[in-house]
Design a protein around this motif. Structure first.
Motif, PDB file in Angstrom:
ATOM      1  N   UNK A   7      -1.804  24.911  27.285  1.00  7.04           N
ATOM      2  CA  UNK A   7      -1.076  24.671  26.749  1.00  7.04           C
ATOM      3  C   UNK A   7      -0.610  23.401  26.073  1.00  7.04           C
ATOM      4  N   UNK A   8       0.355  22.999  26.062  1.00  7.91           N
ATOM      5  CA  UNK A   8       1.029  21.522  25.292  1.00  7.91           C
ATOM      6  C   UNK A   8       0.288  20.356  26.302  1.00  7.91           C
ATOM      7  N   UNK A  53      -5.854  18.304  18.650  1.00  3.94           N
ATOM      8  CA  UNK A  53      -4.733  17.640  18.913  1.00  3.94           C
ATOM      9  C   UNK A  53      -3.221  17.676  18.310  1.00  3.94           C
ATOM     10  N   UNK A  54      -1.952  17.939  18.414  1.00  2.00           N
ATOM     11  CA  UNK A  54      -1.095  18.284  17.443  1.00  2.00           C
ATOM     12  C   UNK A  54      -0.712  16.594  16.738  1.00  2.00           C
ATOM     13  N   UNK A  98      -0.690  11.805  17.567  1.00  2.00           N
ATOM     14  CA  UNK A  98      -1.193  10.676  17.890  1.00  2.00           C
ATOM     15  C   UNK A  98      -0.470  10.606  19.365  1.00  2.00           C
ATOM     16  N   UNK A  99       0.667  10.926  19.368  1.00  2.00           N
ATOM     17  CA  UNK A  99       1.328  11.289  21.068  1.00  2.00           C
ATOM     18  C   UNK A  99       0.900  11.862  22.207  1.00  2.00           C
ATOM     19  N   UNK A 100       0.249  13.166  21.718  1.00  2.00           N
ATOM     20  CA  UNK A 100      -0.696  13.727  22.024  1.00  2.00           C
ATOM     21  C   UNK A 100      -2.140  13.793  22.913  1.00  2.00           C
ATOM     22  N   UNK A 101      -2.531  13.127  21.638  1.00  2.06           N
ATOM     23  CA  UNK A 101      -3.712  12.460  21.676  1.00  2.06           C
ATOM     24  C   UNK A 101      -3.781  11.218  22.872  1.00  2.06           C
ATOM     25  N   UNK A 102      -2.440  10.441  23.291  1.00  2.84           N
ATOM     26  CA  UNK A 102      -2.531   9.400  23.868  1.00  2.84           C
ATOM     27  C   UNK A 102      -2.298  10.012  25.214  1.00  2.84           C
ATOM     28  N   UNK A 103      -1.378  10.951  25.608  1.00  4.70           N
ATOM     29  CA  UNK A 103      -1.657  11.475  27.158  1.00  4.70           C
ATOM     30  C   UNK A 103      -2.886  12.073  27.199  1.00  4.70           C
ATOM     31  N   UNK A 104      -3.774  13.237  26.069  1.00  6.51           N
ATOM     32  CA  UNK A 104      -4.460  13.594  27.070  1.00  6.51           C
ATOM     33  C   UNK A 104      -6.073  12.279  27.169  1.00  6.51           C
ATOM     34  N   UNK A 105      -5.761  11.500  26.257  1.00  4.98           N
ATOM     35  CA  UNK A 105      -6.738  10.232  27.026  1.00  4.98           C
ATOM     36  C   UNK A 105      -6.239   9.519  28.229  1.00  4.98           C
ATOM     37  N   UNK A 117      -8.432  19.045  11.748  1.00  2.00           N
ATOM     38  CA  UNK A 117      -7.978  18.281  13.194  1.00  2.00           C
ATOM     39  C   UNK A 117      -8.353  16.630  12.451  1.00  2.00           C
ATOM     40  N   UNK A 118      -6.678  16.153  12.456  1.00  2.00           N
ATOM     41  CA  UNK A 118      -6.364  14.210  11.679  1.00  2.00           C
ATOM     42  C   UNK A 118      -6.356  13.679  12.663  1.00  2.00           C
ATOM     43  N   UNK A 119      -6.411  14.419  13.837  1.00  2.00           N
ATOM     44  CA  UNK A 119      -5.574  14.179  15.463  1.00  2.00           C
ATOM     45  C   UNK A 119      -6.608  13.991  15.835  1.00  2.00           C
TER      46      UNK A 119
END
Length: 358
Positions: A53-54, A94-95, A97-104, A131-133
């Motif tokens: 999931x997201x 990652x969809x 930068x916001x998702x990337x930061x949240x997962x990190x 996959x740019x992010x």
């Protein structure tokens, strides 16, 4: 009259694994299943994903279910001399930068960290993958060739006589304190409903909060796309051999059209184009109906008022991960030892049982 210990109704992933576990323990098991080619289990990609999931949520009881399932499917591979289970990394793209930061921020914490093999904050340059992010590399997952697995079990069942390719008519079942008799021809100590979404029409279990949920998948050919992992972003992309992949899945709540639809084909194709810029050809489209539960937890255990009946199902899209451990759990209970997990037991819905139910 045929006499057996357990009569299992349904030979999808839930019924097949339960019947196998019971037979391995020395019980006489009889299985009824009409053999539908488009059943949810036959259509499924068989994905075992620890994080979904997201929201990057950890799958229910993943730490226990995943290793148990892997061991179970490898045992079946040894028994039948066929490859069924592929343990492979899952790359969750990652969809944003916001998702990337949240997962990190979340991935290093226990228990998520146990399933995160690595993180990419830039495009990892996987062949054909956009996959740019970056994305998260997940471990302890994989996929099961469910259709092939069920076919191997069914072939053995047909040969040994424990599988009957017939529809089961619940109106011909007569229960009593010591067991149940079916059609005046079969006597069983316990009857277990493993019918998947068809359980909504079962006169004994229609009170359970099961909702049929239709899912469609595409089999595509995409030359040049990386096959070293499962890809996941809005859809899963599972390598199934050569340059072919299974892409899925849609989720349609009632009312929905029977069979495959042009809308689902366009939706899944659009999701795939987000993951890859490579051209692809759709070679097959399939639709199946999953048994979904309102709290997204399985349903397992005895009928509250009919002691000779039990239920095993409600697995939704997590069947291959859930089925082996829950089969063992229910088998223990049926043998008179062990407890059903409270968050999987039918007791949580006993209040829904109407007085008119048999």
């Amino acid at each position: 009259m045929t006499v057996c210990d357990f009569l299992v109704v349904g030979h999808g992933i839930a019924g097949a694994t339960l019947a196998y576990v019971l037979r391995q323990r020395g019980h006489h098991v009889l299985v009824y299943d009409p053999g539908q080619d488009n059943s949810a289990s036959n259509v499924a990609a068989g994905l075992m994903n620890p994080v979904a999931g997201k929201r990057f949520a950890l799958s229910w009881r993943a730490a226990e279910l995943l290793p148990y399932a892997a061991t179970f499917y490898r045992e079946l591979e040894q028994r039948y001399g066929q490859p069924f289970f592929t343990e492979t990394p899952i790359f969750k793209l990652f969809a944003s930068l916001e998702e990337q930061n949240a997962v990190l921020a979340r991935s290093a914490d226990h228990p998520w960290g146990d399933f995160v093999a690595g993180l990419a904050t830039t495009d990892p340059d996987l062949p054909g993958v956009h996959a740019p992010f970056g994305g998260a590399w997940l471990r302890h997952g994989g996929h099961v060739a469910v259709r092939e697995l069920l076919a191997a079990l069914a072939a053995e069942g047909a040969h040994d006589g424990w599988l009957r390719r017939e529809s089961f008519d619940w109106n011909r079942l007569v229960t009593d304190a010591a067991g149940a008799t079916y059609a005046g021809q079969v006597r069983a100590r316990q009857v277990i409903c493993c019918e998947g979404a068809a359980s909504v029409r079962n006169p004994y279990f229609s009170w359970l909060p099961l909702t049929p949920n239709q899912g469609e998948v595409l089999d595509v050919e995409c030359a040049g796309l990386s096959t070293a992992q499962v890809l996941n972003r809005g859809a899963y992309v599972v390598p199934v051999g050569g340059a072919q992949f299974r892409v899925g899945a849609t989720y349609r709540w009632p009312p929905f059209a029977e069979g495959i639809t042009a809308v689902a084909r366009e939706e899944l194709a659009a999701r795939l184009t987000v993951i890859t810029d490579l051209p692809f050809t759709v070679v097959r489209q399939q639709a199946g109906v999953r048994p979904a539960v309102r709290d997204r937890r399985p349903l397992l255990g005895p009928h509250p008022t009919v002691p000779s009946l039990s239920f095993c199902g409600g697995y939704g899209s997590k069947g291959v991960m859930l089925a082996p451990r829950l089969a063992q759990l229910l088998a223990d209970w049926l043998e008179g030892h062990g407890e059903i997990w409270p968050d999987a037991g039918l007791e949580r819905y006993h209040a829904l049982l109407p007085a008119s139910v048999i």
